[in-house]
Design an enzyme around this catalytic site. Structure first.
Site, PDB file in Angstrom:
ATOM      1  CE1 TYR A 192      -4.227   1.603   0.418  1.00 54.90           C
ATOM      2  CE2 TYR A 192      -2.700   3.265   1.940  1.00 54.90           C
ATOM      3  CZ  TYR A 192      -4.065   2.951   1.441  1.00 54.90           C
ATOM      4  OH  TYR A 192      -5.126   3.498   1.614  1.00 54.90           O
ATOM      5  CB  SER A 245       0.751  -5.772   3.029  1.00 53.00           C
ATOM      6  OG  SER A 245      -0.151  -4.900   4.074  1.00 53.00           O
ATOM      7  CD  GLN A 246      -2.089  -2.130  -2.375  1.00 53.02           C
ATOM      8  OE1 GLN A 246      -3.673  -0.765  -2.470  1.00 53.02           O
ATOM      9  NE2 GLN A 246      -0.983  -1.691  -3.679  1.00 53.02           N
ATOM     10  CG  ASP A 284      -0.238  -7.812  10.559  1.00 52.80           C
ATOM     11  OD1 ASP A 284      -0.384  -6.765  11.228  1.00 52.80           O
ATOM     12  OD2 ASP A 284      -0.508  -8.490   9.803  1.00 52.80           O
TER      13      ASP A 284
END
Length: 321
Positions: free
Chosen positions: A92, A186-187, A272
């Site tokens: 991101y 992640s993203q 997380d």
């Protein structure tokens, strides 16, 4: 932060409460059909980087709406026969960055395409792909752009770009299209899951600490961005929760996972707070293939396994390609 989500034995059986819309598959089939009306027009321009053991190409291809999307293709120097390929999606706020920051997969003998993410690339690495599509009112960031309707939502464009990125990689004469994998963290992991659900003949995927999963739980469990962007949007736009959750249901990694048809290597970090472990397990437990693994990092936050997970991928992926 110490453990805050479900205990590991419950995570291993956790399922999302989110329900895929009845027209989920039709929505994505129509979206990709519309994108493919435009010629892919994948172009690979050699660039001089000063690197001696790899060759780098500046990539441009037509993504959602025919909009030009950038990337880098990196090949081991002297490649003459088609190679297995790894298509990578970034986290991101980041963009494709500079070529010398993407050497892992070419160094391991793969063709490697990293996709720029439209409209991003100003957070922690630079990008070169604008997003020419506007949206209604949105919270700063990307999570609420066009969130009023699935047709206008930002990630409809990004996920379509990602499918086209796989097609662009496969179009190169030095890529073995039958041995193509998708990876990202992640993203990038969330995008990888979408690609895994939308491209039926991938050889493997490897999503790390994936974002964009189990939206009903994620948006109410963590107060950390980017998920919190949705909460702040709804704080300002009272009464739109049902509408927003309907839009997000078309982009939930758990629903793409239920359509996955290839081997998968996930990772999760139990501390997380950005992508809570239960949201990752929602996708992992839904992934519909018997050859799947998840690496669990007990005391890590969103950095997950970092280079340790890269080492796992270097162990796991070649056997699937």
């Amino acid at each position: 932060m110490a453990l805050f989500d479900l205990p590991l034995h419950e995570l291993r059986t956790y399922r999302t409460a989110s329900v895929a819309p009845d027209d989920f598959d039709a929505f994505w089939a129509k979206t990709l059909e519309e994108a493919r009306v435009h010629d892919l027009d994948a172009r690979f321009e050699p660039v001089e980087t000063g690197l001696k053991n790899v060759e780098v190409f500046d990539v441009t291809f037509a993504g959602f709406g025919g909009h030009p999307v950038k990337g880098w293709l990196t090949l081991p120097t002297g490649t003459t026969e088609p190679l297995p390929a790894v298509v990578e999606f970034v986290g991101y706020g980041g963009g494709r960055g500079l070529p010398h920051t993407h050497l892992l997969w070419a160094s391991a003998g793969f063709a490697h395409l990293v996709m720029d993410t439209r409209g991003q690339g100003s957070g922690w690495s630079d990008g070169a792909t604008p997003d020419p599509v506007g949206s209604g009112p949105a919270h700063p960031g990307f999570m609420t752009r066009g969130i009023e309707d699935p047709e206008s939502y930002y990630y409809r464009r990004v996920f379509t770009d990602a499918v086209r990125a796989v097609e662009a990689a496969r179009s190169h004469p030095l890529v073995d299209a039958s041995r193509t994998a998708a990876v990202g963290g992640s993203q990038g992991g969330g995008i990888t899951l979408a690609v895994g659900g939308l491209v039926p003949d991938l050889a493997a995927i490897a999503p790390d600490v994936p974002f964009l999963c189990d939206f009903p739980r994620a948006t109410t469990m963590t107060d950390r961005d980017p998920y919190r962007e949705v909460g702040r949007y709804l704080k300002a736009h009272r009464g739109r929760t049902e509408q927003v959750m309907r839009t997000l249901s078309y982009f939930d990694g758990a629903h793409f996972a239920a359509r996955g048809r290839c081997p998968a290597l996930f990772s999760v970090a139990l501390e997380d707070q950005t992508c809570p472990p239960s949201t990752v397990f929602a996708a992992f437990n839904a992934w519909d293939h018997s050859d799947k693994e998840i690496a669990v990092y007990d005391f890590n936050d969103h950095e997950g396994g970092g280079p340790f997970q890269q080492a796992e991928q270097l162990r796991w992926l070649p056997a699937r390609l």
